[in-house]
Design a protein around this motif. Structure first.
Motif, mmCIF file in Angstrom:
data_model
loop_
_atom_site.group_PDB
_atom_site.id
_atom_site.type_symbol
_atom_site.label_atom_id
_atom_site.label_comp_id
_atom_site.label_asym_id
_atom_site.label_seq_id
_atom_site.Cartn_x
_atom_site.Cartn_y
_atom_site.Cartn_z
ATOM 1 N N GLU A 176 0.821 -1.210 0.000
ATOM 2 C CA GLU A 176 0.000 0.000 0.000
ATOM 3 C C GLU A 176 0.855 1.260 0.000
ATOM 4 O OE1 GLU A 176 -3.146 0.074 -0.574
ATOM 5 O OE2 GLU A 176 -3.202 -2.116 -0.599
ATOM 6 N N ALA A 177 1.954 1.232 0.733
ATOM 7 C CA ALA A 177 2.831 2.399 0.798
ATOM 8 C C ALA A 177 3.430 2.713 -0.572
ATOM 9 C CB ALA A 177 3.944 2.178 1.817
ATOM 10 N N LEU A 178 3.879 1.693 -1.278
ATOM 11 C CA LEU A 178 4.519 1.916 -2.578
ATOM 12 C C LEU A 178 3.504 2.214 -3.680
ATOM 13 C CD1 LEU A 178 7.284 -0.858 -2.546
ATOM 14 C CD2 LEU A 178 7.535 1.579 -2.095
ATOM 15 N N MET A 179 2.377 1.518 -3.652
ATOM 16 C CA MET A 179 1.374 1.739 -4.704
ATOM 17 C C MET A 179 0.708 3.102 -4.570
ATOM 18 S SD MET A 179 1.472 -0.799 -6.776
ATOM 19 C CE MET A 179 -0.077 -0.725 -7.686
ATOM 20 N N SER A 180 0.640 3.628 -3.354
ATOM 21 C CA SER A 180 0.023 4.942 -3.142
ATOM 22 C C SER A 180 0.865 6.061 -3.758
ATOM 23 C CB SER A 180 -0.172 5.212 -1.648
ATOM 24 O OG SER A 180 1.076 5.305 -0.985
ATOM 25 N N GLU A 181 2.126 5.753 -4.069
ATOM 26 C CA GLU A 181 2.989 6.759 -4.686
ATOM 27 C C GLU A 181 2.637 6.972 -6.161
ATOM 28 O OE1 GLU A 181 6.969 5.468 -4.093
ATOM 29 O OE2 GLU A 181 6.887 5.613 -1.892
ATOM 30 N N ARG A 182 1.911 6.042 -6.738
ATOM 31 C CA ARG A 182 1.486 6.165 -8.138
ATOM 32 C C ARG A 182 0.180 6.951 -8.200
ATOM 33 N NH1 ARG A 182 5.397 4.196 -11.874
ATOM 34 N NH2 ARG A 182 6.727 2.844 -10.623
ATOM 35 N N LEU A 183 0.138 7.993 -9.009
ATOM 36 C CA LEU A 183 -1.044 8.842 -9.104
ATOM 37 C C LEU A 183 -2.147 8.170 -9.912
ATOM 38 C CD1 LEU A 183 0.694 12.279 -9.804
ATOM 39 C CD2 LEU A 183 -0.101 11.361 -7.607
ATOM 40 N N ALA A 184 -3.400 8.498 -9.565
ATOM 41 C CA ALA A 184 -4.549 7.930 -10.268
ATOM 42 C C ALA A 184 -4.519 8.298 -11.749
ATOM 43 C CB ALA A 184 -5.847 8.433 -9.624
ATOM 44 N N GLU A 185 -3.988 9.474 -12.056
ATOM 45 C CA GLU A 185 -3.932 9.927 -13.447
ATOM 46 C C GLU A 185 -3.028 9.026 -14.289
ATOM 47 O OE1 GLU A 185 -5.131 12.057 -16.607
ATOM 48 O OE2 GLU A 185 -5.878 12.235 -14.538
ATOM 49 N N GLU A 186 -1.978 8.494 -13.661
ATOM 50 C CA GLU A 186 -1.080 7.586 -14.378
ATOM 51 C C GLU A 186 -1.806 6.319 -14.793
ATOM 52 O OE1 GLU A 186 3.069 5.041 -13.687
ATOM 53 O OE2 GLU A 186 2.253 6.314 -12.084
ATOM 54 N N TRP A 187 -2.609 5.756 -13.885
ATOM 55 C CA TRP A 187 -3.364 4.547 -14.205
ATOM 56 C C TRP A 187 -4.418 4.840 -15.260
ATOM 57 C CZ3 TRP A 187 -0.565 0.826 -12.833
ATOM 58 C CH2 TRP A 187 0.113 0.810 -11.608
ATOM 59 N N LYS A 188 -5.017 6.024 -15.212
ATOM 60 C CA LYS A 188 -6.022 6.382 -16.213
ATOM 61 C C LYS A 188 -5.384 6.485 -17.596
ATOM 62 C CE LYS A 188 -9.464 9.835 -17.532
ATOM 63 N NZ LYS A 188 -10.068 11.155 -17.253
ATOM 64 N N GLU A 189 -4.191 7.055 -17.670
ATOM 65 C CA GLU A 189 -3.496 7.170 -18.955
ATOM 66 C C GLU A 189 -3.160 5.790 -19.520
ATOM 67 O OE1 GLU A 189 -0.113 9.618 -18.276
ATOM 68 O OE2 GLU A 189 -1.271 11.467 -18.023
ATOM 69 N N ARG A 190 -2.738 4.894 -18.648
ATOM 70 C CA ARG A 190 -2.421 3.534 -19.098
ATOM 71 C C ARG A 190 -3.694 2.823 -19.580
ATOM 72 N NH1 ARG A 190 2.169 1.052 -17.374
ATOM 73 N NH2 ARG A 190 1.119 -0.874 -16.772
ATOM 74 N N ALA A 191 -4.783 3.022 -18.846
ATOM 75 C CA ALA A 191 -6.054 2.407 -19.232
ATOM 76 C C ALA A 191 -6.549 2.984 -20.555
ATOM 77 C CB ALA A 191 -7.093 2.627 -18.136
ATOM 78 N N ALA A 192 -6.365 4.273 -20.762
ATOM 79 C CA ALA A 192 -6.793 4.925 -22.010
ATOM 80 C C ALA A 192 -6.011 4.369 -23.202
ATOM 81 C CB ALA A 192 -6.601 6.436 -21.907
ATOM 82 N N ALA A 193 -4.733 4.074 -22.984
ATOM 83 C CA ALA A 193 -3.907 3.503 -24.054
ATOM 84 C C ALA A 193 -4.421 2.113 -24.435
ATOM 85 C CB ALA A 193 -2.454 3.427 -23.608
#
Length: 267
Positions: free
Chosen positions: A146-163
């Motif tokens: 949880e500590a490490l994954m929380s460092e990734r922003l939600a926008e980053e996952w959205k961009e990957r999902a959009a791709a």
């Protein structure tokens, strides 16, 4: 009390020595253990000493096996423990081996998790849920995950999902926008993206096609429906079944009627 009568170096592994007690082979030890316990000819050792020596030697062997195992790539503590368990090491010796590996900096679950996450992000299109599952399977604690994954922003996952959504659109020119939406939703869920991310991406879904491309798509789906219904129904019922099937896929009534007419002309 047994007495060491001979010590010989092993031919296949020059770092290990065979110990003979009262003229008979008793056990073998690593060179470091030989030095640690000052094993030499004419030394007396009892059963307790032998047990201690063999336990220490087991830890030494486990440590060496772990170093070889780690030479290929980073490993989590659980991976190393499972590997040593497969090689019939006892749990106490495994824990002591892990303690030594931690002490010398050869194993660190937090650093392993960081590398694992970076590798998955940089080389795959997996989402956060699937990456978390992978870390849990490696035995990484929830706190570290949880500590490490929380460092990734939600926008980053959205961009990957959009791709991923863009790839689905490009690979499926014969699907309707509604079908593409469903396929995108299924793909993202399977790859481990959260419902919130999926919803955010689908809200931006836009399938841009010219008239010919759209006609190709509706006709392709119409042919599939035709193969399903042509042998079972005819006349009005056949036409209604076709319209219902294509409408559920997201095509307009004008597109559906055009496709049905095209199939009639082909017949």
């Amino acid at each position: 009390m047994p007495v060491i009568t001979k010590i010989t170096k092993q031919k296949r592994n020059e770092e290990r020595y065979n110990i003979f007690l009262d003229g008979k082979y008793a056990f073998s030890v690593d060179e470091a253990v030989l030095v640690q316990y000052q094993l030499q000819k004419n030394k007396e050792i009892d059963d307790f000493d032998i047990g201690e020596i063999e336990y220490e030697d087991q830890i030494r062997k486990g440590f060496n096996k772990a170093l070889v195992y780690l030479s290929y790539r980073m490993r989590s503590e659980k991976e190393i423990a499972d590997y040593l368990l497969e090689h019939e090491m006892g749990e106490a010796a495994i824990e002591e081996t892990l303690h030594k590996l931690r002490h010398y900096g050869y194993v660190n679950d937090e650093e392993f998790a960081k590398a694992f996450i970076n590798t998955k992000v940089n080389t795959t299109d997996k989402g956060p849920l699937q990456i978390k599952t992978g870390l849990k399977e490696k035995g990484i604690s929830n706190e570290i995950i949880e500590a490490l994954m929380s460092e990734r922003l939600a926008e980053e996952w959205k961009e990957r999902a959009a791709a991923i959504m863009d790839k689905v659109i490009k690979k499926n020119p014969k699907l309707s926008p509604l079908q593409i939406k469903k396929k995108t939703q299924d793909t993202l869920a399977r790859k481990g993206y959260s419902g919130q991310t999926v919803s955010a991406v689908l809200a931006d879904l836009s399938v841009e096609r010219d008239e010919d491309e759209q006609k190709t798509a509706v006709l392709a789906q119409a042919k599939k429906a035709h193969n399903k219904y042509a042998r079972k129904f005819e006349g009005f019922e056949y036409e209604q079944r076709m319209k219902q099937a294509l409408y559920r896929k997201g095509f307009t009534m004008d597109e559906i009627e055009w496709a049905i007419e095209e199939l009639r002309e082909e017949d």
